[in-house]
Design an enzyme around this catalytic site. Sequence first.
Site, PDB file in Angstrom:
ATOM      1  N   LYS A  19     -74.535  -1.298  79.718  1.00 21.27           N
ATOM      2  CA  LYS A  19     -73.072  -1.141  79.836  1.00 21.27           C
ATOM      3  C   LYS A  19     -72.742   0.150  80.588  1.00 21.27           C
ATOM      4  O   LYS A  19     -73.326   0.417  81.637  1.00 21.27           O
ATOM      5  CB  LYS A  19     -72.437  -1.174  78.439  1.00 21.27           C
ATOM      6  CG  LYS A  19     -72.848  -2.412  77.639  1.00 21.27           C
ATOM      7  CD  LYS A  19     -71.988  -2.648  76.433  1.00 21.27           C
ATOM      8  CE  LYS A  19     -72.495  -3.886  75.692  1.00 21.27           C
ATOM      9  NZ  LYS A  19     -71.632  -4.326  74.625  1.00 21.27           N
TER      10      LYS A  19
ATOM     11  N   SER B  26     -75.095  -6.800  68.264  1.00 21.25           N
ATOM     12  CA  SER B  26     -75.558  -5.876  67.221  1.00 21.25           C
ATOM     13  C   SER B  26     -77.058  -5.974  66.913  1.00 21.25           C
ATOM     14  O   SER B  26     -77.481  -5.727  65.781  1.00 21.25           O
ATOM     15  CB  SER B  26     -74.749  -6.051  65.937  1.00 21.25           C
ATOM     16  OG  SER B  26     -73.402  -5.669  66.156  1.00 21.25           O
TER      17      SER B  26
ATOM     18  N   HIS C  94     -69.838 -11.680  80.877  1.00 27.05           N
ATOM     19  CA  HIS C  94     -69.911 -10.915  79.623  1.00 27.05           C
ATOM     20  C   HIS C  94     -68.513 -10.836  79.003  1.00 27.05           C
ATOM     21  O   HIS C  94     -67.516 -10.717  79.719  1.00 27.05           O
ATOM     22  CB  HIS C  94     -70.467  -9.512  79.882  1.00 27.05           C
ATOM     23  CG  HIS C  94     -70.778  -8.796  78.602  1.00 27.05           C
ATOM     24  ND1 HIS C  94     -69.802  -8.172  77.866  1.00 27.05           N
ATOM     25  CD2 HIS C  94     -71.937  -8.651  77.915  1.00 27.05           C
ATOM     26  CE1 HIS C  94     -70.362  -7.657  76.771  1.00 27.05           C
ATOM     27  NE2 HIS C  94     -71.659  -7.940  76.780  1.00 27.05           N
TER      28      HIS C  94
ATOM     29  N   GLU D 143     -73.371 -14.798  72.630  1.00 28.09           N
ATOM     30  CA  GLU D 143     -72.949 -13.528  72.041  1.00 28.09           C
ATOM     31  C   GLU D 143     -71.603 -13.725  71.329  1.00 28.09           C
ATOM     32  O   GLU D 143     -70.543 -13.717  71.982  1.00 28.09           O
ATOM     33  CB  GLU D 143     -72.783 -12.467  73.128  1.00 28.09           C
ATOM     34  CG  GLU D 143     -74.056 -12.202  73.906  1.00 28.09           C
ATOM     35  CD  GLU D 143     -74.053 -10.821  74.543  1.00 28.09           C
ATOM     36  OE1 GLU D 143     -74.892 -10.001  74.158  1.00 28.09           O
ATOM     37  OE2 GLU D 143     -73.186 -10.557  75.399  1.00 28.09           O
TER      38      GLU D 143
HETATM   39  P1  PGA Z   1     -74.285  -4.783  71.236  1.00 29.30           P
HETATM   40  O1  PGA Z   1     -73.843  -5.504  72.587  1.00 29.30           O
HETATM   41  O2  PGA Z   1     -75.774  -4.904  71.118  1.00 29.30           O
HETATM   42  O3  PGA Z   1     -73.816  -3.355  71.387  1.00 29.30           O
HETATM   43  O4  PGA Z   1     -73.586  -5.477  70.111  1.00 29.30           O
HETATM   44  C1  PGA Z   1     -74.443  -6.690  73.019  1.00 29.30           C
HETATM   45  C2  PGA Z   1     -73.869  -7.087  74.343  1.00 29.30           C
HETATM   46  O5  PGA Z   1     -72.667  -6.878  74.576  1.00 29.30           O
HETATM   47  O6  PGA Z   1     -74.597  -7.620  75.214  1.00 29.30           O
END
Ligand code: PGA
Length: 234
Positions: A10, A195, A85, A154
């Site tokens: 990110k 997560s 995403h 997700e």
């Molecule tokens: P996260 O994000 O592991 O911080 O929950 C996963 C993602 O957005 O791909």
Amino acid sequence: MSKLIVLNMKMYMDIDDVKDYISSIEKVPDNVIFCPESIYIPYFLEKYNNIAIQSIYPVDQGAYTGCVSAKQVKKMGVNYTIVGHSECRKYFNVTDKDVNLKIKSALNNNLKVILCIGDSKDEKDRNKTFESLKRQLDIGLEGIKSNDIIVAYEPIYSIGTGVIPIYDEIKDTIEFIKNELKNKDMSLPVIYGGSVNKDNIGSLNKIDNVDGFMIGGASAHIDQVKRIIEVVNK
Ligand code: PGA
């Protein structure tokens, strides 16, 4: 085949973090895909084989300020792109139709795709999860038949929250997605994201139909990444 590990960094790292990361994480197995911010891609290309850009604009070249194309990154050595995403859908208004155009543009330029789909908490509560995922797959994959796509399931309420669906739910949803893909004559890896970290990867890794993991927050931490690779590849 080993399970996939997609590291979605990110907008977490600055240049000092990137240098530290690259010098601390030595050779990685082939199932690991790094998704750094686009400005840091050249650093990652020097060291690792599998690099994804986090987003592309679905036109090869032209007057599109602030955008990057599949054609441009492919020529640099990038081999994957994330598409759709939930943060891009939310903050940049990426629609299912845009997702479709981005996938086509990526595949036309021989870039593999990590297609993200997910349900909201509201959809889950109203029992609309499958309906929502079906719509995202139907529109996102319209007119597309390819093996160069990884689907990442997700749940939106799981991203960055520490809230993970119960494992049977993940299993059932992955099975639903695989069946939908089968109806489209496609057999693609389906991975889970939301997560995931070094503490829960051991148990998540036991869900037998999950083909890998997409990791956000934890992917920017060297100790987390090392442990996750170790657990998944043991
Ligand atoms: P996260 O994000 O592991 O911080 O929950 C996963 C993602 O957005 O791909």
